[in-house]
Design an enzyme around this catalytic site. Structure first.
Site, PDB file in Angstrom:
ATOM      1  N   GLU A 120       1.293   3.656   2.144  1.00  0.00           N
ATOM      2  CA  GLU A 120       2.014   3.924   3.388  1.00  0.00           C
ATOM      3  C   GLU A 120       3.280   3.073   3.499  1.00  0.00           C
ATOM      4  OE1 GLU A 120      -2.465   3.904   4.508  1.00  0.00           O
ATOM      5  OE2 GLU A 120      -1.148   3.090   2.941  1.00  0.00           O
TER       6      GLU A 120
ATOM      7  N   SER B 128     -30.649   3.412 -22.343  1.00  0.00           N
ATOM      8  CA  SER B 128     -31.125   2.429 -21.357  1.00  0.00           C
ATOM      9  C   SER B 128     -30.498   2.667 -19.994  1.00  0.00           C
ATOM     10  CB  SER B 128     -30.792   1.009 -21.840  1.00  0.00           C
ATOM     11  OG  SER B 128     -31.501   0.693 -23.023  1.00  0.00           O
TER      12      SER B 128
ATOM     13  N   GLU C 239     -19.582   3.666 -23.186  1.00  0.00           N
ATOM     14  CA  GLU C 239     -19.184   4.472 -24.338  1.00  0.00           C
ATOM     15  C   GLU C 239     -20.212   4.490 -25.470  1.00  0.00           C
ATOM     16  OE1 GLU C 239     -15.273   3.968 -25.778  1.00  0.00           O
ATOM     17  OE2 GLU C 239     -14.327   4.329 -23.847  1.00  0.00           O
TER      18      GLU C 239
ATOM     19  N   HIS D 234       0.841  -1.183   0.000  1.00  0.00           N
ATOM     20  CA  HIS D 234       0.000   0.000   0.000  1.00  0.00           C
ATOM     21  C   HIS D 234       0.886   1.247   0.000  1.00  0.00           C
ATOM     22  CE1 HIS D 234      -3.747  -2.195   1.841  1.00  0.00           C
ATOM     23  NE2 HIS D 234      -3.312  -2.736   0.723  1.00  0.00           N
TER      24      HIS D 234
ATOM     25  N   ALA E  23     -18.501  11.596 -27.330  1.00  0.00           N
ATOM     26  CA  ALA E  23     -18.090  12.809 -28.034  1.00  0.00           C
ATOM     27  C   ALA E  23     -19.200  13.188 -28.996  1.00  0.00           C
ATOM     28  CB  ALA E  23     -16.786  12.573 -28.790  1.00  0.00           C
TER      29      ALA E  23
ATOM     30  N   CYS F 200      -5.185   1.197   6.662  1.00  0.00           N
ATOM     31  CA  CYS F 200      -5.939  -0.013   7.000  1.00  0.00           C
ATOM     32  C   CYS F 200      -5.416  -0.617   8.293  1.00  0.00           C
ATOM     33  CB  CYS F 200      -5.873  -1.032   5.870  1.00  0.00           C
ATOM     34  SG  CYS F 200      -4.228  -1.711   5.577  1.00  0.00           S
TER      35      CYS F 200
END
Length: 364
Positions: A51, A303, A295, A49, A153, A74
């Site tokens: 850290e 939908s 996309e 991780h 686009a 964590c």
């Protein structure tokens, strides 16, 4: 001029986008006597991780230091040991964290463990930015569903293709580069079968310096209710995996043809003869897909919007006018019957990309 260490940590966290999933994208900076002695960001699942990366770089310089981290460390054993134990053992004296981890195995308990060890903990610096960076992780933890972004686009008059179906290229080169980065940062791309039949796209991300395809590719999901996709489609001939979502039951002959090519098909309960998108999202969530980029085409996007399944919208608008009553629109489906029922965006951002404009916002 003072260095904004949490802002630096957020920049590092962005480097984890695209390979940290389903873990959150986290950045960490360790400072001792005004010097940055360690930095890190989340590595792929099963690896260190943020850290731990920063602590390893800091070494003995971590003793008596201050850590800036974009998410609560964590405190449980998962694929890796808890980060809190390493922070305590390294002798870190102060920890600034942007936000708490919404995972029920951590939520506040990591902060509490550090405080019980005598570490001063400060919470909330750049929380808004940290939450936006990990918006997909936050949703997946709460719902087990992916965060859905609708991306397309269009021309200035709201068309994604001419009346003949030609669509290359509406957006400019800078917009297309951004779109490929979005693909890199997501877990999966979904398109409808008509997009495959009309455009035969590769649906790959190409963010390398030479524009070539990279090894890391998002999962390609094709919503193909009746299994019409041809085995010669380009999505089967490029790096990465492709999943075909069909409305069960699929014809056995077609199913065998896909199996012979090693193509995975998932049969989902039909809704009006089409793939049930709610069930598709549940299936993808089970597969640890936390980011989903929709996309197109227009029917599929319609939908998703009709079902209230879109979380975020990113639209590239090009300064061209296509015209024509039969030209293709980006969002079809049933749509809203009144303006008051239309999907309204909040937290809207507008950015210039070459001659194009990128508009992004959140639904609801």
């Amino acid at each position: 001029m003072a260095i904004d260490y949490m802002k630096r940590a957020l920049s590092l966290a962005e480097l984890a986008l695209g390979h940290a999933s389903p873990n959150p994208s986290v950045g960490a900076v360790i400072v001792n006597d005004g010097d940055v002695v360690g930095e890190g960001y989340t590595q792929p699942p099963g690896s260190a991780h943020a850290e731990i990366m920063a602590l390893q770089q800091a070494g003995e310089s971590a003793r008596g230091s201050t850590m800036y981290v974009t998410l609560e460390p964590c405190c449980h054993y998962g694929r890796t040991p808890p980060c809190t134990g390493s922070i305590i053992a390294a002798g870190v004296e102060e920890v600034y964290m942007a936000m708490l981890d919404p995972d029920s195995r951590v939520l506040g308990m990591g902060k509490e463990e550090l405080e019980k060890a005598g570490i001063k903990v400060y919470l909330g610096d750049y929380e808004k930015e940290a939450r936006e960076l990990n918006e997909a992780y936050i949703k997946h933890v709460a719902t087990e569903l992916p965060f859905v972004t609708a991306k397309f686009a269009m021309s200035l008059d709201g068309k994604i293709a001419t009346r003949t179906g030609d669509s290359r290229w509406i957006s400019g080169e800078e917009s297309r580069r951004r779109a490929h980065w979005m693909r890199y940062a997501t877990d999966a791309i979904v398109v409808g079968i008509n997009t495959i039949l009309v455009d035969d796209p590769r649906l790959t991300q190409r963010v390398g310096k030479d524009g070539g395809q990279l090894e890391k590719q998002p999962l390609r999901v094709i919503v193909d209710s009746k299994g019409r996709i041809p085995l010669t489609a380009q999505v089967f001939r490029v790096p990465g995996e492709t999943l075909i979502a069909v409305a069960s039951p699929l014809d056995e002959e077609k199913k065998s043809a896909f199996a012979e090519r090693g193509i995975e098909v998932v049969e989902l309960p039909p809704e009006d003869g089409l793939v049930n998108l709610d069930e598709l999202l549940k299936e993808l969530g089970k597969r640890d897909i936390i980011n989903l980029l929709v996309e197109g085409g227009g029917s599929l996007l319609g939908s998703f919007f009709d079902g209230g399944l879109v979380d975020k919208v990113m639209v590239f608008i090009a300064p061209v006018l296509i015209g024509g009553g039969e030209a293709v629109s980006p969002i079809c489906g049933e749509g809203a019957s009144k303006i008051s029922e239309a999907a309204h965006l909040s937290r809207v951002k507008v950015q210039r990309l070459g001659d194009d404009v990128l508009v992004e916002g959140y639904v609801g």
